[in-house]
Every structure is written in C-alpha cells, then in structure tokens.
Design a protein around this motif. Structure first.
Motif, PDB file in Angstrom:
ATOM      1  N   LEU A  21       0.897  -1.286  -0.085  1.00 41.13           N
ATOM      2  CA  LEU A  21       0.065   0.012   0.056  1.00 41.13           C
ATOM      3  C   LEU A  21       1.007   1.206   0.073  1.00 41.13           C
ATOM      4  N   PHE A  22       0.220   2.390  -0.452  1.00 40.76           N
ATOM      5  CA  PHE A  22       1.253   3.612  -0.441  1.00 40.76           C
ATOM      6  C   PHE A  22       0.515   4.658   0.537  1.00 40.76           C
ATOM      7  N   ILE A  23       0.986   4.719   1.669  1.00 33.35           N
ATOM      8  CA  ILE A  23       0.246   5.657   2.602  1.00 33.35           C
ATOM      9  C   ILE A  23       1.376   6.425   3.088  1.00 33.35           C
ATOM     10  N   ASN A  24       1.248   7.772   3.189  1.00 34.14           N
ATOM     11  CA  ASN A  24       2.207   8.876   3.652  1.00 34.14           C
ATOM     12  C   ASN A  24       3.447   8.739   2.965  1.00 34.14           C
ATOM     13  N   ASN A  25       3.296   8.581   1.601  1.00 34.49           N
ATOM     14  CA  ASN A  25       4.604   8.430   0.684  1.00 34.49           C
ATOM     15  C   ASN A  25       5.543   7.486   0.978  1.00 34.49           C
ATOM     16  N   LYS A  26       4.991   6.301   1.898  1.00 34.29           N
ATOM     17  CA  LYS A  26       5.780   5.135   2.124  1.00 34.29           C
ATOM     18  C   LYS A  26       5.043   3.849   1.831  1.00 34.29           C
ATOM     19  N   MET A  27       5.852   2.872   1.167  1.00 34.45           N
ATOM     20  CA  MET A  27       5.126   1.712   0.992  1.00 34.45           C
ATOM     21  C   MET A  27       5.020   0.695   2.124  1.00 34.45           C
ATOM     22  N   VAL A  28       3.730   0.372   2.444  1.00 39.73           N
ATOM     23  CA  VAL A  28       3.676  -0.243   3.641  1.00 39.73           C
ATOM     24  C   VAL A  28       2.802  -1.463   3.244  1.00 39.73           C
ATOM     25  N   ALA A  29       3.096  -2.755   4.135  1.00 42.26           N
ATOM     26  CA  ALA A  29       2.381  -3.811   3.807  1.00 42.26           C
ATOM     27  C   ALA A  29       0.923  -3.670   4.681  1.00 42.26           C
ATOM     28  N   ALA A  30      -0.128  -4.392   4.126  1.00 47.39           N
ATOM     29  CA  ALA A  30      -1.378  -4.467   4.727  1.00 47.39           C
ATOM     30  C   ALA A  30      -1.329  -5.182   6.119  1.00 47.39           C
ATOM     31  N   LYS A  31      -2.151  -4.629   7.084  1.00 44.72           N
ATOM     32  CA  LYS A  31      -1.741  -4.925   8.338  1.00 44.72           C
ATOM     33  C   LYS A  31      -2.293  -6.345   8.642  1.00 44.72           C
ATOM     34  N   SER A  32      -3.278  -6.890   8.034  1.00 44.53           N
ATOM     35  CA  SER A  32      -3.576  -8.077   8.060  1.00 44.53           C
ATOM     36  C   SER A  32      -2.888  -9.195   7.271  1.00 44.53           C
ATOM     37  N   GLY A  33      -1.964  -8.728   6.716  1.00 46.82           N
ATOM     38  CA  GLY A  33      -1.065  -9.571   5.784  1.00 46.82           C
ATOM     39  C   GLY A  33      -1.628 -10.297   4.493  1.00 46.82           C
ATOM     40  N   GLU A  34      -3.310  -9.872   4.334  1.00 47.92           N
ATOM     41  CA  GLU A  34      -3.981 -10.367   3.217  1.00 47.92           C
ATOM     42  C   GLU A  34      -3.873  -9.936   2.011  1.00 47.92           C
ATOM     43  N   THR A  35      -3.669 -10.799   0.988  1.00 44.40           N
ATOM     44  CA  THR A  35      -3.402 -10.515  -0.432  1.00 44.40           C
ATOM     45  C   THR A  35      -4.620 -10.997  -1.107  1.00 44.40           C
ATOM     46  N   PHE A  36      -4.503 -10.454  -2.530  1.00 40.97           N
ATOM     47  CA  PHE A  36      -5.645 -10.974  -3.579  1.00 40.97           C
ATOM     48  C   PHE A  36      -4.845 -11.192  -4.899  1.00 40.97           C
ATOM     49  N   ALA A  37      -5.310 -12.126  -5.639  1.00 40.53           N
ATOM     50  CA  ALA A  37      -4.563 -12.430  -6.873  1.00 40.53           C
ATOM     51  C   ALA A  37      -5.072 -11.402  -7.939  1.00 40.53           C
ATOM     52  N   VAL A  38      -4.303 -10.776  -8.814  1.00 38.76           N
ATOM     53  CA  VAL A  38      -4.534 -10.218  -9.896  1.00 38.76           C
ATOM     54  C   VAL A  38      -4.268 -10.965 -11.345  1.00 38.76           C
ATOM     55  N   LEU A  39      -5.195 -11.179 -12.171  1.00 41.72           N
ATOM     56  CA  LEU A  39      -5.129 -12.197 -13.409  1.00 41.72           C
ATOM     57  C   LEU A  39      -4.922 -11.375 -14.581  1.00 41.72           C
ATOM     58  N   ASN A  40      -4.435 -12.137 -15.521  1.00 42.53           N
ATOM     59  CA  ASN A  40      -4.229 -11.688 -16.751  1.00 42.53           C
ATOM     60  C   ASN A  40      -5.399 -12.258 -17.732  1.00 42.53           C
ATOM     61  N   PRO A  41      -6.144 -11.127 -18.113  1.00 45.29           N
ATOM     62  CA  PRO A  41      -7.324 -11.579 -18.730  1.00 45.29           C
ATOM     63  C   PRO A  41      -7.209 -12.152 -20.200  1.00 45.29           C
ATOM     64  N   ALA A  42      -5.893 -12.108 -20.705  1.00 46.67           N
ATOM     65  CA  ALA A  42      -5.787 -12.981 -21.985  1.00 46.67           C
ATOM     66  C   ALA A  42      -5.540 -14.460 -21.781  1.00 46.67           C
ATOM     67  N   ASN A  43      -5.282 -14.724 -20.789  1.00 42.33           N
ATOM     68  CA  ASN A  43      -5.245 -16.148 -20.327  1.00 42.33           C
ATOM     69  C   ASN A  43      -5.584 -16.724 -18.939  1.00 42.33           C
ATOM     70  N   GLY A  44      -6.189 -15.819 -18.111  1.00 44.92           N
ATOM     71  CA  GLY A  44      -6.741 -16.217 -16.921  1.00 44.92           C
ATOM     72  C   GLY A  44      -5.663 -16.411 -15.824  1.00 44.92           C
ATOM     73  N   GLU A  45      -4.435 -16.290 -16.200  1.00 43.71           N
ATOM     74  CA  GLU A  45      -3.320 -16.847 -15.120  1.00 43.71           C
ATOM     75  C   GLU A  45      -2.987 -15.514 -14.103  1.00 43.71           C
ATOM     76  N   LYS A  46      -2.442 -16.114 -13.109  1.00 40.85           N
ATOM     77  CA  LYS A  46      -2.137 -14.808 -12.113  1.00 40.85           C
ATOM     78  C   LYS A  46      -0.989 -14.051 -12.403  1.00 40.85           C
ATOM     79  N   ILE A  47      -1.001 -12.822 -12.382  1.00 42.64           N
ATOM     80  CA  ILE A  47      -0.085 -12.113 -12.511  1.00 42.64           C
ATOM     81  C   ILE A  47       0.643 -11.646 -11.504  1.00 42.64           C
ATOM     82  N   ALA A  48       0.124 -11.256 -10.363  1.00 42.19           N
ATOM     83  CA  ALA A  48       0.783 -10.956  -9.214  1.00 42.19           C
ATOM     84  C   ALA A  48      -0.230 -11.117  -8.154  1.00 42.19           C
TER      85      ALA A  48
END
Length: 499
Positions: A24-51
């Motif tokens: 996350l970008f908060i107060n000009n710093k890159m910080v992790a989410a407090k929960s550590g929870e993430t979600f996947a971003v998919l490539n619509p050209a093939n349905g595979e996970k990008i990040a």
C-alpha cells in the motif's frame, strides 16, 4: 510472464515490477497491509495469475485517511502556493510521460486493452490532463460581490479545497481514471485516498512510486488496494469530506446512501446506454468508422459506448453491413501484441455477463449478424458482435452490456423529431449520445433535447481535457475535466465585512 518477455511484449523493467512484493502507499511510504491478506491479479488474456497485491482493511484505510487529513491541515501541502502546486502537477505529468511505455505495458497486461490504445490514447490523454489541470492551480478565483445592505460593507467569495477525498476508480481505464480523479484534486489543493479496482491495481501501484518521485508531499496522495470492502471503509470513514466514484450505477447508489450518513459531498460517473441516430443523409465513410470505434474500442468497455444505434430504414442495411465489415477487420488477441486491435474482456465475471447478454438477445429473437460467441480457448475474449432485429423490450437494448456488442434498430419517415427524441431518451441512463447527419441545424436541435451529458455530432467517443464530462439521470452527476472538475474539489466561502 517469461514467455511474454521472450516474445518482446513485456520489458524486463515491467516484469521486475510485476514480480516484486507489492505494498500500500500511505504517507509516501510503501507499507504492508496490517492483516497480511492479499488477492490475486489475473491476466485477462489467459486467466493466469500476474501478481498478488495487498488487501487493505479498515485499519489500513484509517491510516491512509489520517495521513491525508494531516497533509491537508498542516505541513508543506497546506502552505504551498498555487504556483508551486501547479508545478508539482505538471512535474507528475512529465514523469508519467517519461514512463509512458512502461505504464502502457502494465495497463495492457492488467486490463487487456491493446498496447497501441494504452500508449496512444490513455497515457497521452492522462499526461495532457495533468498539464491542463496544473494550469488551473493559479486560476481558482473568488469574486467581489456588491451588496445592498445599509452602511458600508465589503463582501467577497473564496473558492477553497473541499478537503480529504476518497476516489474510487474502475477497471476499464485504470490509470486514466486515476489521473482524472487525482489531477483536479491536486490542482484544487485537496488530499486524497485512491482505491483502484481490484481487477486492475498494477498501474496505480506504479503510479504511487512516480508520485513519490515527483516530490508531492507526504500524505497528499495515498493509494490502497482491495475489493468492495476497502471501498466501503473509505466511503464510511467520518473524516472523508468527499467521495468521487466512477463505476456501476448500482454501486453508485450504495455510495450515495452511505455518504448521506455523514453528509459527504459525492460525485458519480456511472453507466450508460448511449443512443446513436443515423439519418439518411449521413456520410457513411464517416458514420461507419465512428460507430464502430464507439462500440468496439476498448472491447466495448466504455460507459459511453455506441451500443444502441437507430438507423433510418433507407440506410439501415448499409449501417448493419458496415458494422459487420468493421467487426470482421478486428484483430483479436492479447493486448500486449502490437498487432491486436481488440483485446479481451477484463475479468471472467464481466466475460460471463457479456456472453449472458448475447444469449439473452438470441433467445429474445435478435438476429446475430456477426460474432456472438467466445473467441479462442483461453482468456476472456468475446467476438465483436452485431445484433439486428432488436426491440426496445429486450435486455440488450435496456441494460448496459459493457462489451463489444452493438444493437441496430431501424426507424422510418413516420418517426418525426419528437419520436426520435423519445426513443433516444427512453433509457435510465444519460451519459452520451450521437447524431450523424449533414443537416447541422437538425443535429443541433436534437442535441438540445437529448438527455445526455455529451452529445457528439458526426462522431462518437472522442473527448478533450477542456470539455466537462458526466451524466444525466442514472448516469450520475458532477463533471470531470474542464474547470467543472476543479469545482468538484472546491467549495465556496462567503466573507462579509462591515466597514
């Protein structure tokens, strides 16, 4: 990912960014989410996970809002002169231009749109808008007002920044919509927390790094990623003064209801079902490409798409045949391939929705002149689709499809001016419309009566940074771009002094 690098579609620089751990970008710093929870971003050209990207919870949102509040109330941003503020907005535009090729690749990978459109349209428009808005920083004026009170008085108005803004942007133009929101807010002197769509967060995360590089002070722009829960936490936050949202009408309605609890200022840019009216005298060499661009650009994922075409019976067959020919020219493929002209739908959810509408149109009796099915064996590709024999009671006419699907409806000589206006306005939406004719007087008369925020004449879809953009009816309210966008992020104060 490696295959795309080896094919020359994705630079090593972009690949490195996508592959790293995101924050996350908060107060000009890159910080992790407090929960550590993430979600996947998919490539619509093939349905595979990008990040994987962090999912901000209410505590993260609170941190971001607090940072924005502190920057607004004190610190360098609160004391900055309009000239210096404008220079920073201009510098941000310069840096985005410097990184435009990289950002276009990210946008194409994440959203699916053709790289040529991402680079030639989205990035160029975004840079131009930042420079335009940077110029407004020094031109936000009040007025001296003569009053009729007894005695001697001095009265004037001031236009001040509205404060901390929550900005929620969609997935169809991820970076461009972020710039649409950020640029006027910066020019006005506001601070903000931006939430990109969960389907397409990558360009916003790269934008965060560029914002820091531009020297914009701490807390002025904060970027949090997440789904609707993150957006809800932003809208509900008591220290947010304004919400600016672009997206679906249903979500916009929920934001209005939630914002009412704390009487937030709200601006909404929502869905559309834009009519295009083609008269017998229309120049087909102009009309057909204009209509095709209006519906097939960005795979039809534009809120002003020309999805509802009324063509006079004398030219109806030409319009249908012309749209069929244009659809047949489409080169379908991954957006990162420079030869692609029609990329995938951005998400599986939207892909299923578009296919469902095509099936509904077929079942309701519409004729599929071209397309009408999935393209390929992977990804979220839909063929450009032309539907004929549609009627006003069909869902494909009444509801926003948000895909490369166009419906063509004939009208005759018995449909006069009033009848055409009624048909064009027979929708819950009112974002865009177009008229194709050589009779410019007739076109302007129609433009006055069509209930839409933008009416094009002999074109459909172009926009300019100086032109206000927004909707009538359930397409929302408030205007983006032009000085009207600056007005969204300011409020007027009256000062009255007895001398």
């Amino acid at each position: 990912m490696n295959q795309m690098i080896q094919s020359g579609f994705l630079s090593q620089e972009v690949s490195n960014f996508v592959s790293k751990t995101h924050h996350l970008f908060i107060n000009n710093k890159m910080v992790a989410a407090k929960s550590g929870e993430t979600f996947a971003v998919l490539n619509p050209a093939n349905g595979e996970k990008i990040a994987d990207v962090p999912h901000a919870n209410p505590e993260d949102v609170d941190d971001a809002v607090r940072a924005a509040r502190a920057a607004f109330e004190s610190g360098p941003w609160a004391r900055m002169t309009p000239v210096d503020r404008g220079k920073l907005v201009w510098r941000l535009g310069d840096l985005i231009e410097k990184h435009a090729d990289e950002l276009a690749q990210l946008e194409s990978l994440d959203n699916g749109k053709p790289i040529t459109a991402a680079r030639g349209v989205d990035l160029n428009f975004g840079v131009e808008l930042l420079r335009y808005m940077g110029g407004w920083s020094t031109k936000i004026l009040g007025n001296s007002v003569p009053v009729s009170l007894e005695g001697d008085w001095h009265a004037y108005t001031m236009r001040e920044p509205v404060g901390v803004c929550a900005q929620i942007v969609p997935w169809n133009y991820p970076l461009l919509m972020a710039i649409w929101k950020i640029a006027p807010a910066l020019a006005a002197g506001c601070t903000m927390v931006l939430k990109p769509a969960e389907q397409t967060p990558l360009s916003a995360l790269r934008l965060a790094e560029i914002i820091a590089e531009a020297g914009i002070p701490e807390g002025v722009v904060n970027i949090v990623t997440g789904d609707g829960r993150t957006g809800a936490a932003l809208v509900e936050h008591p220290d947010v003064d304004k919400v600016a949202f672009t997206g679906s009408t249903d979500t916009g309605k929920r934001i209005m209801k939630t914002g009412a609890d704390t009487v937030k200022k709200v601006s909404l840019e929502l869905g559309g079902k834009s009519p295009a009216i083609v008269f017998p005298d229309a120049e087909m060499d102009v009309t057909i490409p204009g209509l095709a661009t209006g519906i097939f650009f960005n795979a039809g994922q534009s809120c002003t798409a020309s999805s509802r075409i009324f063509a006079h019976k004398s030219v109806y067959d030409k319009v249908v045949a012309g749209l069929e020919a244009e659809a047949n020219k489409a080169i379908i493929g991954p957006g990162l391939d420079p030869s692609t002209t029609l990329g995938p739908i951005t998400s599986d959810e939207q892909f299923q929705k578009v296919c469902g509408y095509i099936d509904a149109g077929r079942n309701d009796g519409a004729e599929i002149v071209f397309g009408g099915k999935r393209w390929g064996n992977e990804g979220y590709f839909v063929e450009p689709t032309v539907l004929a024999n549609t009627t006003n009671d069909m869902s494909v006419i009444r509801e926003e499809i948000f895909g490369p699907v166009v419906c063509v409806i004939p009208f005759g000589d018995d449909d006069g001016h009033d009848e055409l206006v009624q048909k064009a306005n027979d929708t819950d939406f009112g974002l865009g419309a177009s008229v194709f004719t050589r009779d410019i007087g007739h076109a302007h008369k129609l433009a006055r009566r069509i209930k839409a925020g933008t009416v094009w004449i002999n074109t459909h879809l172009p926009n300019d940074v100086a032109l206000p953009f927004g909707g009538y009816k359930q397409s929302g309210y408030g205007r983006e771009m032009g000085f009207e966008a600056v007005e969204l992020y300011t409020q007027v104060k009256t000062v009255l002094a007895k001398l």
